[in-house]
Design a protein around this motif. Structure first.
Motif, PDB file in Angstrom:
ATOM      1  N   THR A 124    -124.417  56.301 -33.684  1.00 31.26           N
ATOM      2  CA  THR A 124    -124.618  57.124 -34.882  1.00 31.26           C
ATOM      3  C   THR A 124    -126.072  57.554 -34.989  1.00 31.26           C
ATOM      4  OG1 THR A 124    -123.057  55.638 -35.908  1.00 31.26           O
ATOM      5  CG2 THR A 124    -124.116  57.218 -37.349  1.00 31.26           C
ATOM      6  N   LEU A 125    -126.992  56.599 -34.758  1.00 28.60           N
ATOM      7  CA  LEU A 125    -128.406  56.978 -34.843  1.00 28.60           C
ATOM      8  C   LEU A 125    -128.770  57.946 -33.720  1.00 28.60           C
ATOM      9  CD1 LEU A 125    -130.361  53.871 -36.121  1.00 28.60           C
ATOM     10  CD2 LEU A 125    -129.246  55.718 -37.372  1.00 28.60           C
ATOM     11  N   ASP A 126    -128.118  57.770 -32.568  1.00 25.56           N
ATOM     12  CA  ASP A 126    -128.299  58.746 -31.474  1.00 25.56           C
ATOM     13  C   ASP A 126    -127.906  60.135 -31.938  1.00 25.56           C
ATOM     14  OD1 ASP A 126    -129.283  57.396 -29.374  1.00 25.56           O
ATOM     15  OD2 ASP A 126    -127.344  57.013 -28.400  1.00 25.56           O
ATOM     16  N   ALA A 127    -126.730  60.206 -32.562  1.00 22.54           N
ATOM     17  CA  ALA A 127    -126.218  61.507 -33.021  1.00 22.54           C
ATOM     18  C   ALA A 127    -127.157  62.088 -34.063  1.00 22.54           C
ATOM     19  CB  ALA A 127    -124.812  61.339 -33.587  1.00 22.54           C
ATOM     20  N   LEU A 128    -127.655  61.231 -34.943  1.00 23.29           N
ATOM     21  CA  LEU A 128    -128.581  61.698 -35.983  1.00 23.29           C
ATOM     22  C   LEU A 128    -129.865  62.246 -35.334  1.00 23.29           C
ATOM     23  CD1 LEU A 128    -129.694  61.997 -38.833  1.00 23.29           C
ATOM     24  CD2 LEU A 128    -130.035  59.527 -38.943  1.00 23.29           C
ATOM     25  N   ASN A 129    -130.390  61.498 -34.377  1.00 16.77           N
ATOM     26  CA  ASN A 129    -131.619  61.952 -33.700  1.00 16.77           C
ATOM     27  C   ASN A 129    -131.409  63.271 -32.966  1.00 16.77           C
ATOM     28  OD1 ASN A 129    -133.973  60.167 -33.997  1.00 16.77           O
ATOM     29  ND2 ASN A 129    -132.463  58.609 -33.412  1.00 16.77           N
ATOM     30  N   ARG A 130    -130.252  63.379 -32.348  1.00 19.17           N
ATOM     31  CA  ARG A 130    -129.955  64.625 -31.613  1.00 19.17           C
ATOM     32  C   ARG A 130    -129.897  65.805 -32.584  1.00 19.17           C
ATOM     33  NH1 ARG A 130    -126.411  61.658 -28.536  1.00 19.17           N
ATOM     34  NH2 ARG A 130    -124.648  62.341 -29.820  1.00 19.17           N
ATOM     35  N   TRP A 131    -129.270  65.556 -33.742  1.00 19.19           N
ATOM     36  CA  TRP A 131    -129.162  66.640 -34.735  1.00 19.19           C
ATOM     37  C   TRP A 131    -130.566  67.040 -35.239  1.00 19.19           C
ATOM     38  CZ3 TRP A 131    -128.987  65.771 -40.492  1.00 19.19           C
ATOM     39  CH2 TRP A 131    -128.780  66.963 -41.179  1.00 19.19           C
ATOM     40  N   VAL A 132    -131.403  66.022 -35.513  1.00 25.43           N
ATOM     41  CA  VAL A 132    -132.766  66.331 -35.978  1.00 25.43           C
ATOM     42  C   VAL A 132    -133.509  67.135 -34.898  1.00 25.43           C
ATOM     43  CG1 VAL A 132    -134.997  65.318 -36.648  1.00 25.43           C
ATOM     44  CG2 VAL A 132    -132.857  64.347 -37.550  1.00 25.43           C
ATOM     45  N   ASP A 133    -133.337  66.741 -33.638  1.00 20.42           N
ATOM     46  CA  ASP A 133    -133.988  67.482 -32.536  1.00 20.42           C
ATOM     47  C   ASP A 133    -133.493  68.926 -32.481  1.00 20.42           C
ATOM     48  OD1 ASP A 133    -135.360  65.257 -31.801  1.00 20.42           O
ATOM     49  OD2 ASP A 133    -134.098  64.775 -30.064  1.00 20.42           O
ATOM     50  N   ASP A 134    -132.171  69.085 -32.618  1.00 18.81           N
ATOM     51  CA  ASP A 134    -131.599  70.450 -32.565  1.00 18.81           C
ATOM     52  C   ASP A 134    -132.152  71.305 -33.703  1.00 18.81           C
ATOM     53  OD1 ASP A 134    -130.074  69.688 -30.438  1.00 18.81           O
ATOM     54  OD2 ASP A 134    -128.188  69.501 -31.579  1.00 18.81           O
ATOM     55  N   VAL A 135    -132.208  70.699 -34.902  1.00 15.49           N
ATOM     56  CA  VAL A 135    -132.708  71.460 -36.058  1.00 15.49           C
ATOM     57  C   VAL A 135    -134.181  71.804 -35.845  1.00 15.49           C
ATOM     58  CG1 VAL A 135    -133.256  71.310 -38.523  1.00 15.49           C
ATOM     59  CG2 VAL A 135    -131.021  70.544 -37.700  1.00 15.49           C
ATOM     60  N   ALA A 136    -134.932  70.851 -35.306  1.00 18.66           N
ATOM     61  CA  ALA A 136    -136.361  71.101 -35.089  1.00 18.66           C
ATOM     62  C   ALA A 136    -136.557  72.231 -34.074  1.00 18.66           C
ATOM     63  CB  ALA A 136    -137.051  69.823 -34.626  1.00 18.66           C
ATOM     64  N   ARG A 137    -135.692  72.237 -33.043  1.00 15.75           N
ATOM     65  CA  ARG A 137    -135.799  73.333 -32.047  1.00 15.75           C
ATOM     66  C   ARG A 137    -135.553  74.686 -32.710  1.00 15.75           C
ATOM     67  NH1 ARG A 137    -134.213  70.054 -28.216  1.00 15.75           N
ATOM     68  NH2 ARG A 137    -132.021  70.219 -28.779  1.00 15.75           N
ATOM     69  N   LEU A 138    -134.590  74.708 -33.652  1.00 18.51           N
ATOM     70  CA  LEU A 138    -134.254  75.963 -34.322  1.00 18.51           C
ATOM     71  C   LEU A 138    -135.323  76.383 -35.343  1.00 18.51           C
ATOM     72  CD1 LEU A 138    -132.033  78.151 -34.999  1.00 18.51           C
ATOM     73  CD2 LEU A 138    -131.127  76.531 -36.683  1.00 18.51           C
ATOM     74  N   THR A 139    -135.811  75.408 -36.119  1.00 16.50           N
ATOM     75  CA  THR A 139    -136.663  75.764 -37.275  1.00 16.50           C
ATOM     76  C   THR A 139    -138.164  75.666 -36.950  1.00 16.50           C
ATOM     77  OG1 THR A 139    -136.557  73.487 -38.082  1.00 16.50           O
ATOM     78  CG2 THR A 139    -134.898  75.007 -38.936  1.00 16.50           C
ATOM     79  N   ARG A 140    -138.520  74.967 -35.889  1.00 17.77           N
ATOM     80  CA  ARG A 140    -139.893  74.848 -35.370  1.00 17.77           C
ATOM     81  C   ARG A 140    -140.931  74.353 -36.390  1.00 17.77           C
ATOM     82  NH1 ARG A 140    -138.039  79.670 -32.836  1.00 17.77           N
ATOM     83  NH2 ARG A 140    -139.320  81.092 -34.067  1.00 17.77           N
ATOM     84  N   PRO A 141    -140.670  73.195 -36.996  1.00 21.48           N
ATOM     85  CA  PRO A 141    -141.638  72.653 -37.961  1.00 21.48           C
ATOM     86  C   PRO A 141    -142.919  72.193 -37.256  1.00 21.48           C
ATOM     87  CG  PRO A 141    -140.003  70.997 -37.434  1.00 21.48           C
ATOM     88  CD  PRO A 141    -139.557  72.260 -36.741  1.00 21.48           C
ATOM     89  N   ALA A 142    -143.993  72.079 -38.061  1.00 16.86           N
ATOM     90  CA  ALA A 142    -145.244  71.551 -37.504  1.00 16.86           C
ATOM     91  C   ALA A 142    -145.169  70.031 -37.372  1.00 16.86           C
ATOM     92  CB  ALA A 142    -146.409  71.949 -38.421  1.00 16.86           C
ATOM     93  N   ARG A 143    -144.397  69.392 -38.239  1.00 18.38           N
ATOM     94  CA  ARG A 143    -144.329  67.927 -38.271  1.00 18.38           C
ATOM     95  C   ARG A 143    -142.917  67.503 -38.666  1.00 18.38           C
ATOM     96  NH1 ARG A 143    -148.825  69.646 -40.391  1.00 18.38           N
ATOM     97  NH2 ARG A 143    -147.624  70.345 -42.172  1.00 18.38           N
ATOM     98  N   ILE A 144    -142.560  66.268 -38.295  1.00 17.20           N
ATOM     99  CA  ILE A 144    -141.283  65.692 -38.748  1.00 17.20           C
ATOM    100  C   ILE A 144    -141.596  64.376 -39.452  1.00 17.20           C
ATOM    101  CG2 ILE A 144    -139.065  64.727 -38.033  1.00 17.20           C
ATOM    102  CD1 ILE A 144    -139.003  66.699 -35.750  1.00 17.20           C
ATOM    103  N   HIS A 145    -141.029  64.208 -40.637  1.00 16.90           N
ATOM    104  CA  HIS A 145    -141.269  62.973 -41.396  1.00 16.90           C
ATOM    105  C   HIS A 145    -139.928  62.361 -41.789  1.00 16.90           C
ATOM    106  CE1 HIS A 145    -143.336  60.341 -44.374  1.00 16.90           C
ATOM    107  NE2 HIS A 145    -142.169  60.442 -44.986  1.00 16.90           N
ATOM    108  N   TRP A 146    -139.693  61.122 -41.356  1.00 15.08           N
ATOM    109  CA  TRP A 146    -138.476  60.400 -41.752  1.00 15.08           C
ATOM    110  C   TRP A 146    -138.766  59.673 -43.056  1.00 15.08           C
ATOM    111  CZ3 TRP A 146    -133.720  59.686 -38.920  1.00 15.08           C
ATOM    112  CH2 TRP A 146    -133.651  60.464 -37.754  1.00 15.08           C
ATOM    113  N   CYS A 147    -138.016  59.969 -44.105  1.00 18.90           N
ATOM    114  CA  CYS A 147    -138.307  59.377 -45.420  1.00 18.90           C
ATOM    115  C   CYS A 147    -137.764  57.951 -45.503  1.00 18.90           C
ATOM    116  CB  CYS A 147    -137.666  60.209 -46.527  1.00 18.90           C
ATOM    117  SG  CYS A 147    -138.283  61.898 -46.543  1.00 18.90           S
ATOM    118  N   ASP A 148    -138.639  57.036 -45.972  1.00 23.82           N
ATOM    119  CA  ASP A 148    -138.181  55.651 -46.149  1.00 23.82           C
ATOM    120  C   ASP A 148    -137.917  55.331 -47.622  1.00 23.82           C
ATOM    121  OD1 ASP A 148    -140.683  55.343 -47.286  1.00 23.82           O
ATOM    122  OD2 ASP A 148    -141.524  54.164 -45.621  1.00 23.82           O
ATOM    123  N   GLY A 149    -138.256  56.260 -48.514  1.00 17.59           N
ATOM    124  CA  GLY A 149    -137.961  56.045 -49.938  1.00 17.59           C
ATOM    125  C   GLY A 149    -138.961  55.143 -50.639  1.00 17.59           C
TER     126      GLY A 149
END
Ligand code: OXD
Ligand code: MN
Length: 588
Positions: free
Chosen positions: A4-29
């Motif tokens: 599941t975490l693999d799938a989540l990471n892959r999705w985040v990577d795919d979105v990042a490739r599409l949207t091209r952010p300067a940074r990625i931040h995983w929220c811990d709350g």
């Protein structure tokens, strides 16, 4: 790493490739994370700090003036077959919808941070809860999701354990109304939202996940995801009945959920407990009763009209640790809105301009507060119970100036489903478009049901089965007006009088008179002590206008017919039964 975490990471990577952010931040709350985000938003003007001595740790956000409400005309349910979305939704084929919105997402996060928000809707340890992950480029969304959901590390752990989550992708884009879509792909458990920062369009855990996607999941899995508040009414004997109540947006759900009993009731020992003010997930338990949770952890309430008289609990809740959106300010930076009635005056309006009533109101009519439910004095400890609370009654209500009496009870479950299905209400500022126009809003779900209403009504009807101990169903109308255009019922705390009759009906001791539209309070059965209602008010609040109702039921026939052969025949049969009671000469 789990799959599941693999799938989540892959999705985040795919979105990042599409949207091209300067940074990625995983929220811990965490508090530290929130403090850093808030400091950054204060520095760049996204948030304005309010008066720290009167409203500690509280903020004002001013949205783009054309981004202040839900946009129903740009909200789509994208199922492979159009019929599955139904006439109640705007529809687009999934492939076309992905292509259109992905074209907008292309490169949209350049120079921005992409935030990954794992969240849980409902108590973190409840089997009724469901998780999601929202990706957004808006720190305002992160700060609000932190209040409205159980967000961060614990949610991620649950996602890993459960192996499934709803995917939500959001970007504020250019905030251009011409480049804005809110798309739902229920079969893919996916949401894509572009071009708006407004709560209902951007806090994807709320309307998009907890109603549109969840209603779809709920149908498959045998439960209900509803646009309902949940409250507990404790009587002087210490017994608490839980009620779930559906009202369209901006029709007083927050006020009812936080009701303070009138003085006489308080002295006698009545209490009202708040479980939730907007969304209810419920399912039959082993004993056949419905058990409900509030999937949210906070309130995203309408500010205007909130006062020490209308809702003291809400006012107390927003005294600190609150994000306000589009309210006005006093000269010493306290939040202000029309109807706050606190003796103060606004200096700056919601667009940041000097207040001039000839130009615009101080607060936008759909201005909001976002605050943790924990801050509400009437918040029930049962709201955190993973089993949920047992529901005794379901209440439907609309904003109806004419025809509809104060309260009536449906004869049985099927009749109750018809009552909910034929609900109407005058539109409010919670969505863009004309205000005050009467429209059908079945179960207050018109903007939120993620599938065909015909199938939704069939799903409701399916709960009436052997072993079920179904809640009783009622309809209320706090908004009936007299010939002079004034409200006939005092509302607010006095609505407890109606709730008392409702739980009296459930307990089997409150008296009712049978009428063609359902059971109305028998004369004297609803406590009116201390109120002075004149003859017109009594007649309109407790009477049945047969001619008016006949016309209403003719209109309902047309409405149900619009859904074609998918509409369950029991509803039309029930409508005809009610109609023939109305044309008969028996009871009134
Ligand atoms: C809400 C709405 O924000 O219904 O709750 O619009
Ligand atoms: Mn709502």
């Amino acid at each position: 790493m789990s799959s599941t975490l693999d799938a989540l990471n892959r999705w985040v990577d795919d979105v990042a490739r599409l949207t091209r952010p300067a940074r990625i931040h995983w929220c811990d709350g965490s508090d530290a994370e929130n403090a850093a985000l808030v400091a950054q938003m204060e520095a760049d003007g996204t948030l304005v700090r309010l008066n720290e001595s009167t409203h500690p740790r509280s903020w004002l956000h001013r949205s783009h003036p054309e981004d202040v409400a839900r946009v129903e005309h740009l909200t789509f349910v994208c199922t492979p077959h159009q019929d599955d979305a139904g006439p109640n939704n705007h529809w687009m084929a999934p492939a076309e919808a992905h292509a259109r919105i992905d074209a907008l997402f292309e490169g949209c996060m350049e120079g921005r941070t992409l935030y990954v928000i794992p969240y849980c809707m409902g108590p973190i340890d409840s089997p009724l809860s469901r998780c999601g992950v929202e990706i957004t480029d808006s720190p305002y969304v992160v700060a609000n999701m932190r209040i409205m959901t159980r967000m961060g590390a614990a949610a991620l752990t649950r996602i890993e354990r459960e192996g499934t989550f709803v995917k939500g992708l959001h970007s504020t884009g250019e905030l251009d109304p011409e480049r804005r879509y809110i798309m739902h792909f229920p079969e893919e458990l996916t949401i894509k939202s572009y071009g708006s920062g407004y709560g209902g369009n951007a806090l994807l855990g709320k309307k998009c996940h907890a109603l549109r996607i969840a209603s779809h999941q709920a149908r498959r899995e045998g439960w209900l995801a509803e646009h309902m508040l949940i409250l507990g009414v404790e009587n002087p004997q210490g017994e608490t009945h839980y009620i779930a109540a559906a009202f369209p947006s901006a029709c007083g759900k927050t006020n009812l959920a936080m009701l303070i009993p009138p003085e006489g009731y308080r002295e006698a020992g009545w209490k009202v407990w708040t479980i939730g003010d907007d969304i209810c997930w419920m399912r039959p338990g082993e004993d056949g009763r419905f058990y409900a949770i509030n999937p949210e952890a906070g309130f995203f309430g309408v500010a205007p009209g909130t006062s020490a008289k209308s809702n003291p609990n809400a006012l107390a809740s927003v005294q600190s640790d609150t994000v306000f959106t589009n309210v006005g300010l006093t000269a010493d930076r306290q939040p202000w809105w029309e109807g706050i009635d606190n003796g103060q005056v606004p200096a700056i309006d919601w667009q940041g301009q000097p207040y001039d009533p000839a130009v615009r109101p101080a607060a936008h009519p759909n201005s909001r507060f976002t605050v943790s439910a924990m801050r509400c004095p009437s918040y029930s400890p049962m709201a955190e119970d993973p089993r949920g609370v047992p529901i005794s009654a379901i209440v439907f209500g609309g904003r109806r100036a004419s025809l509809v009496p104060l309260v009536f009870q449906a004869r049985d479950w099927t009749h109750g489903v018809l009552v909910g299905a034929s609900m109407g209400s005058e539109t409010t500022a919670a969505a863009t478009g004309a205000v005050g126009v009467m429209r059908r809003d079945p179960m207050a779900m018109k903007p939120f049901c993620g599938y065909n209403f015909a199938d939704y009504f069939a799903h409701w009807l399916s709960f009436d089965r052997p072993g079920a101990r179904l809640p009783a169903i009622f309809h209320v109308n706090w908004f009936r007006k007299g010939d002079d255009g004034k409200f006939l019922w005092p509302g607010f705390g006095d609505n407890l009088r109606v709730l008392e009759w409702i739980i009296g009906r459930v307990a089997g001791h409150a008296q009712a008179t049978e009428t063609p539209i359902g059971h109305l309070p028998a004369p004297g059965a609803l406590n009116l002590d201390g109120l002075s209602l004149d003859a017109e008010a009594m007649d309109k609040l407790f009477g049945v206008d047969r001619d008016g109702w006949r016309a209403e039921f003719d209109a309902i026939a047309g409405y149900l017919a619009d859904y074609g052969p998918r509409m369950p025949p029991q509803l039309e049969a029930e409508r005809q039964r009610t109609h023939s009671r109305l044309v008969g000469t028996g009871d009134t």
